[in-house]
Design an enzyme around this catalytic site. Structure first.
Site, PDB file in Angstrom:
ATOM      1  N   GLU A  93       0.796  -1.237   0.000  1.00 42.37           N
ATOM      2  CA  GLU A  93       0.000   0.000   0.000  1.00 42.37           C
ATOM      3  C   GLU A  93       0.829   1.289   0.000  1.00 42.37           C
ATOM      4  O   GLU A  93       0.464   2.239  -0.710  1.00 42.37           O
ATOM      5  CB  GLU A  93      -0.978  -0.001   1.183  1.00 42.37           C
ATOM      6  CG  GLU A  93      -2.152  -0.956   1.022  1.00 42.37           C
ATOM      7  CD  GLU A  93      -1.814  -2.405   1.378  1.00 42.37           C
ATOM      8  OE1 GLU A  93      -0.677  -2.647   1.839  1.00 42.37           O
ATOM      9  OE2 GLU A  93      -2.665  -3.280   1.193  1.00 42.37           O
ATOM     10  N   HIS A 147      -9.858  -5.931   9.955  1.00 45.75           N
ATOM     11  CA  HIS A 147     -10.452  -5.615   8.653  1.00 45.75           C
ATOM     12  C   HIS A 147     -11.767  -4.851   8.764  1.00 45.75           C
ATOM     13  O   HIS A 147     -12.546  -4.835   7.828  1.00 45.75           O
ATOM     14  CB  HIS A 147     -10.732  -6.905   7.868  1.00 45.75           C
ATOM     15  CG  HIS A 147      -9.512  -7.612   7.400  1.00 45.75           C
ATOM     16  ND1 HIS A 147      -8.670  -8.291   8.244  1.00 45.75           N
ATOM     17  CD2 HIS A 147      -8.971  -7.755   6.166  1.00 45.75           C
ATOM     18  CE1 HIS A 147      -7.671  -8.827   7.556  1.00 45.75           C
ATOM     19  NE2 HIS A 147      -7.827  -8.510   6.292  1.00 45.75           N
TER      20      HIS A 147
END
Lengths: 328, 337
Positions: A62, A131
């Site tokens: 990322e 998550h």
């Protein structure tokens, strides 16, 4: 205006297709978005339609994804970065906050970063502690970013198109549980919803419920039940855009109803709802008949067991309890 | 350390003089910056390029005007060489209205976007993927620009460097990762921060060509730079170069106890290969400039830098209203506390 029925997922996808067809500098990058069609299938079909390099499968890195997009944006490309979930954007905080958000200021306007970082944010179904984050409030803390969190397919469509055409970095939060929600979406490639405009999605006179993303739907359910069960007419304000924030629409609703409850899925303590509540307190104190109520997620990491997970996420019962507390 | 290539002087006298002037100008400019800092006219962090001049001068002199350059916070030399007005650079370092970013960037955040210099970044390693993004954009558009992505030996340990090398190797980005190995990550010597002190080898696992080269002899730097830039432009592939130079100055202006990490003898030994002296020796031995001419160049540049400082110092501090400008391209921010 002619409309088409679409799911939230299809609306996001259609906005990307339109913008890529309109402007060759718009491209998508992210993990598994191309050949694999996207983890939540938001980008399904786009790799076949646009091919590499405009639909770019990336390594699972990322920081470099956002950094590369930022550099490319500084010289005229308009990247749309998909985060597989917004929880993963935590890895890229340095690139988003310390780089993207600072470029325009540090160059005194000589450069800008037209980048969209989009993806699902919030709790889905037993994805547990790593998550399930709601990141939009974190990003709405940062000058230089714009942050939006639409709740309906038409808003997702119109606001994503606006995001792509914006010359500033935009955090576009989708909600994993909203992807299947259907709605009418204008059949108009120039349908753009400006940022900083809240939307009153249910009229009422007794109390104002203020929310964004999935919590708008929770508030609508609570409002419906309040009306049916006790004749309380709740107005629901869909904030849509956290940064910029449309305080005018929020204030005018509060000045009409004299009561307010702010609802957000993020951890209750220090979340963006606290910012909205504080502003109402500062600017509408004399209009209020009760302290501003707040409903947020429990201040715990998201647990796995469904029964515990549901306990953490605000629901209509929690909203109704907070409404009752204001004396309605 | 790599040895300089065998010297055959194939540069014209005019080029030699120009390289000499550029390095000397940076040296004097940086010494003035140190002075300005000590006078309390610059604040924050300030990192000078003294001792490393041949690297930026050699490499940037081989680029095409439309190539992209990006670096970290030791950025004064690149900002000056890419075409910025030196008065604006000095004014920025002094936090003035007339600065390159109107006083909102400072020493670490110098830019010259119209001349393709993209800063000027303060987080170690953080700018590396941005440089790859510049290269990605030029490839996306079918251009043949090269991106020169400077980083330090310390930054070569950052995770995002490896992530970026992977992408550059994977997508064949025309990007040169130029590791300026000045032997210290702030105050930590190379062998205490890197498992493998041959930093150029970090290109190998990603299928990227890599090499180590001398960074003190500007003529050798230019030869290697010409060859590598040519390769990256024509093959449209990345490259990792480790340029061995040495920081004569402290890490930053606030680094006031260098005895914690090196001895004065070591610095003196490194200064035997002072890049300015090395070129001066060539210029003298080849009879390109006389002692009097060299002397005249020195005083000319000293005067020039003094003049730059005075003009920068005459620039006012930013207007308080400026604090709100350029947060967004199209949106005002809320005012007041």
């Amino acid at each position: 205006m002619a409309t088409k029925e679409m799911t939230y997922r299809e609306a996001v996808r259609q906005a990307m297709v339109d913008e890529m067809e309109r402007d060759p500098n718009v491209f998508l990058m992210g993990e598994d978005i191309g050949r694999y069609q996207g983890t939540f299938r938001v980008t399904a079909g786009l790799f076949n339609q646009f091919k590499q390099v405009r639909v770019l499968d990336t390594p699972i890195t990322e920081p470099a994804i956002v950094g590369l997009a930022t550099g490319a944006a500084m010289v005229g490309l308009r990247p749309i970065v998909e985060m597989m979930t917004m929880s993963f954007s935590i890895l890229a905080l340095d690139q988003i906050i310390n780089h993207s958000a600072k470029v325009h200021y540090m160059t005194a306007g000589a450069a800008c970063v037209p980048i969209v970082i989009r993806g699902p944010g919030g709790a889905a179904n037993q994805l547990s502690a790593q998550h399930s984050h709601s990141m939009e409030g974190w990003y709405a803390h940062v000058p230089g970013l714009k942050v939006v969190a639409p709740a309906f397919p038409a808003d997702a469509y119109g606001m994503l198109k606006t995001a792509v055409r914006d010359d500033n970095p935009v955090i576009f939060t989708e909600h994993p549980t909203l992807y299947g929600v259907k709605g009418q979406v204008p059949d108009d490639k120039e349908f753009l919803i400006p940022f900083g405009k809240a939307n009153i999605v249910r009229q009422g006179t007794d109390i104002t419920l203020i929310a964004y993303s999935k919590m708008v739907h929770v508030c609508l359910e609570a409002a419906e039940r309040l009306a049916n069960e006790s004749g309380v007419r709740a107005e629901v304000v869909d904030v849509r855009s956290l940064l910029p924030l449309d305080v005018a629409t929020i204030y005018s609703s509060v000045r009409k109803t004299h009561r307010a409850v702010v609802v957000y899925e993020d951890w209750r303590s220090g979340g963006f709802g606290a910012e909205i509540a504080a502003r109402i307190g500062e600017d509408c104190f004399d209009d209020l008949d009760a302290p501003v109520g707040r409903v947020g997620g429990l201040n715990v990491p998201m647990p796995y067991a469904r029964v515990l997970e549901l306990q953490c996420i605000p629901n209509a019962d929690d909203v109704i309890a907070a409404v009752r507390k204001t004396g309605v | 350390m790599a040895q300089p290539a065998e010297l055959t002087i194939d540069e014209s006298p005019a080029v030699l003089e120009e390289l000499y002037r550029q390095m000397l100008f940076i040296r004097h400019f940086e010494e003035k910056c140190n002075q300005v800092y000590r006078m309390g006219k610059a604040g924050g962090y300030l990192h000078v390029y003294i001792g490393m001049e041949a690297t930026a001068v050699g490499w940037l002199s081989m680029l095409r005007k439309d190539d992209y350059v990006i670096t970290a916070y030791r950025d004064h030399a690149q900002a000056l060489l890419m075409g910025n007005d030196p008065v604006a650079v000095m004014a920025e370092i002094m936090g003035r209205q007339g600065g390159t970013s109107r006083g909102k960037g400072g020493s670490m955040h110098l830019y010259d976007i119209p001349n393709n210099f993209f800063g000027g970044w303060g987080i170690v390693g953080g700018h590396i993927p941005l440089g790859a993004g510049l290269a990605f954009a030029s490839k996306y558009k079918g251009e043949d620009r090269v991106t020169l992505n400077f980083l330090g030996d310390g930054a070569s340990n950052a995770g995002v460097f490896y992530e970026t090398l992977n992408m550059a190797g994977l997508w064949d980005l025309p990007c040169i990762f130029l590791i300026e190995n000045n032997e210290f990550a702030m105050g930590t010597r190379l062998e205490y921060h890197a498992a493998n002190v041959e930093l150029h080898r970090k290109g190998y696992p990603f299928g990227i060509r890599h090499e180590r080269m001398d960074g003190m002899d500007v003529l050798a730097v230019r030869k290697a730079a010409r060859r590598i830039i040519d390769y990256v432009r024509h093959e449209q592939r990345p490259y990792v170069v480790e340029v061995m130079n040495y920081r004569f100055a402290g890490h930053g202006a606030a680094d006031n106890d260098q005895s914690l990490y090196r001895t004065p003898d070591e610095v003196e030994a490194a200064k035997a290969r002072d890049p300015i002296k090395l070129l001066e020796n060539v210029i003298r031995s080849q009879g390109i400039l006389s002692d009097e001419q060299i002397e005249a160049i020195h005083s000319e540049i000293e005067d020039q830098v003094q003049d730059i400082y005075e003009k920068a110092d005459a620039s006012p501090f930013p207007d308080p209203e400026e604090v709100y400008h350029h947060v967004y391209t199209d949106m005002e921010v809320e005012k007041g506390h």
